[in-house]
Design a protein around this motif. Structure first.
Motif, PDB file in Angstrom:
ATOM      1  N   GLU A 116      -4.292  11.269   3.403  1.00  0.00           N
ATOM      2  CA  GLU A 116      -4.773   8.869   4.310  1.00  0.00           C
ATOM      3  C   GLU A 116      -3.229   9.474   5.755  1.00  0.00           C
ATOM      4  N   ILE A 169      -0.164   7.634  11.620  1.00  0.00           N
ATOM      5  CA  ILE A 169      -1.005   6.674  10.048  1.00  0.00           C
ATOM      6  C   ILE A 169      -1.909   6.177  10.030  1.00  0.00           C
ATOM      7  N   LEU A 187       0.896   5.139   0.894  1.00  0.00           N
ATOM      8  CA  LEU A 187      -0.196   6.030   1.232  1.00  0.00           C
ATOM      9  C   LEU A 187       0.194   7.389   0.666  1.00  0.00           C
ATOM     10  N   ARG A 226       0.479  -1.207   0.126  1.00  0.00           N
ATOM     11  CA  ARG A 226      -0.006   0.021  -0.001  1.00  0.00           C
ATOM     12  C   ARG A 226       0.905   1.078   0.096  1.00  0.00           C
TER      13      ARG A 226
END
Length: 276
Positions: A14, A115, A10, A8
Motif C-alpha cells: 500500500e 502513504i 498498512l 489499519r
C-alpha cells in the motif's frame, strides 16, 4: 479516540517510496503527517508497546514494521532480487551496506514514504528506528515524535530466550554442549558470542544462572546472544538517545522497559501525548 480494534495496519504493497513530492491524489508524504516512532534495539519491548498502544491509545494507522520495510524496500536494492533473507547476521550486513549509500538508513526511508491519502486523522505509528544515524535523519521530519525504549543487554537477551521468535535466526556453528547444561555451559556460549563484553561481570553471572534455572538450551542462548552482539556493532543506543535529546528534546520520551511494565509504558506514553 479511534477504536483500537479498527486500527489499519498498512501493508508494504500500500506504500510508495519516492525522492520527490508526488502529485498523486491517492498518496501523500508520510512527512506531512504526525508520526509516532519507536526507537529501540531487539528485545527492548517495541512489539509489546505497539500492542499496548493499539489497545489504549490507538493511532490512525500502523506502518509495516522495519522488518517488512527492509524486506520490501531495502534488501531488494542490495540483493538485486526479491528473494527473502532470513539469516539475521546477513540482514545486518546488507543493511549496513545500504547505509553506506544512504547514511540515514531506515530514518531516511521514512522521508521517502508515500502513504494512502484516505487514512483518518491522527498519528501514524512506526516500529521502529535504531542508532544515531537513523534517528538523526528522522528528526528532520517536523511532526515526528520519538518513544525511546531502553533496556540493558541482559534484559533483552532474557526476553529473546523466552519468546521463541522465528525471525531471530542466525547461522551458527553447532555447539558441542549438553542442551540441558547448567550455568557453566551458558557462560561458555555467552563468552564465545562476545556477550561478556556488553555487560558487567555480576550481571553476566546472574544472567547465566537465571537462564540455566529456566532450562534454556545453550544453543538458543548462543543464537540470541549473537543477535544482540551483532546488533551492538551497528547501533549504539546511547548515541541515538543523545542525538534525539539534542535534536528533538520536546518530541522525545525516554522509557526504561527494563523497569516499567507494558501497561506502565502505555500509561506514560498516553500522558505524554496528552500533555503535548
Amino acid at each position: 479516540m479511534l477504536d483500537g480494534s479498527k486500527v489499519r495496519r498498512l501493508d508494504p504493497a500500500e506504500l510508495r517510496a519516492t525522492g520527490v513530492r508526488s502529485t498523486a491524489d491517492d498518496f501523500h508524504l508520510l512527512a506531512d503527517r504526525a508520526v509516532l516512532v519507536l526507537v529501540g534495539l531487539t528485545g527492548s519491548g517495541k512489539t509489546t508497546t505497539v500492542q499496548q498502544l493499539e489497545a489504549s491509545v490507538p493511532p490512525a494507522a500502523i506502518l509495516p514494521d522495519r522488518r517488512a520495510l527492509t524486506d520490501s524496500l531495502i534488501l531488494p536494492r542490495m540483493t538485486g532480487d526479491g528473494a527473502p533473507v532470513t539469516d539475521r547476521v546477513e540482514r545486518f550486513r546488507l543493511t549496513a551496506a545500504f547505509k553506506e549509500r544512504h547514511p540515514g538508513g531506515m530514518g531516511e526511508v521514512l522521508s521517502w514514504l508515500l502513504i494512502p491519502s484516505d487514512l483518518p486523522p491522527g498519528p501514524i505509528l512506526f516500529d521502529g528506528l535504531r542508532g544515531e544515524a537513523e534517528v538523526t535523519a528522522a528528526a528532520t521530519l517536523p511532526r515526528a515524535w520519538f518513544l525511546v525504549l531502553e533496556c540493558p543487554p541482559e534484559g533483552r537477551l532474557w526476553r529473546l530466550c523466552g519468546r521463541n521468535d522465528p525471525f531471530d535466526q542466525t547461522e551458527t556453528t553447532p555447539l558441542d554442549v549438553d542442551p540441558t547444561g547448567g550455568a557453566e555451559a551458558i557462560r561458555a556460549v555467552l563468552r564465545d558470542a562476545g556477550f561478556d563484553t556488553l555487560v558487567a561481570a555480576a550481571a553476566f553471572d546472574r544472567l547465566a544462572w537465571m537462564l540455566a534455572d529456566r532450562g534454556v538450551d545453550p544453543a538458543a542462548v548462543a543464537r540470541n546472544a549473537t543477535i544482540i552482539v551483532e546488533e551492538s556493532r551497528h547501533y549504539d543506543p546511547g548515541k541515538a538517545r543523545d542525538a534525539l535529546l539534542r535534536l528533538a528534546p520536546d518530541r522525545t520520551l525516554l522509557l526504561d522497559t527494563g523497569k516499567l511494565s507494558p501497561s506502565e509504558v502505555a500509561t506514560a506514553i498516553a500522558a505524554w501525548l496528552a500533555s503535548g
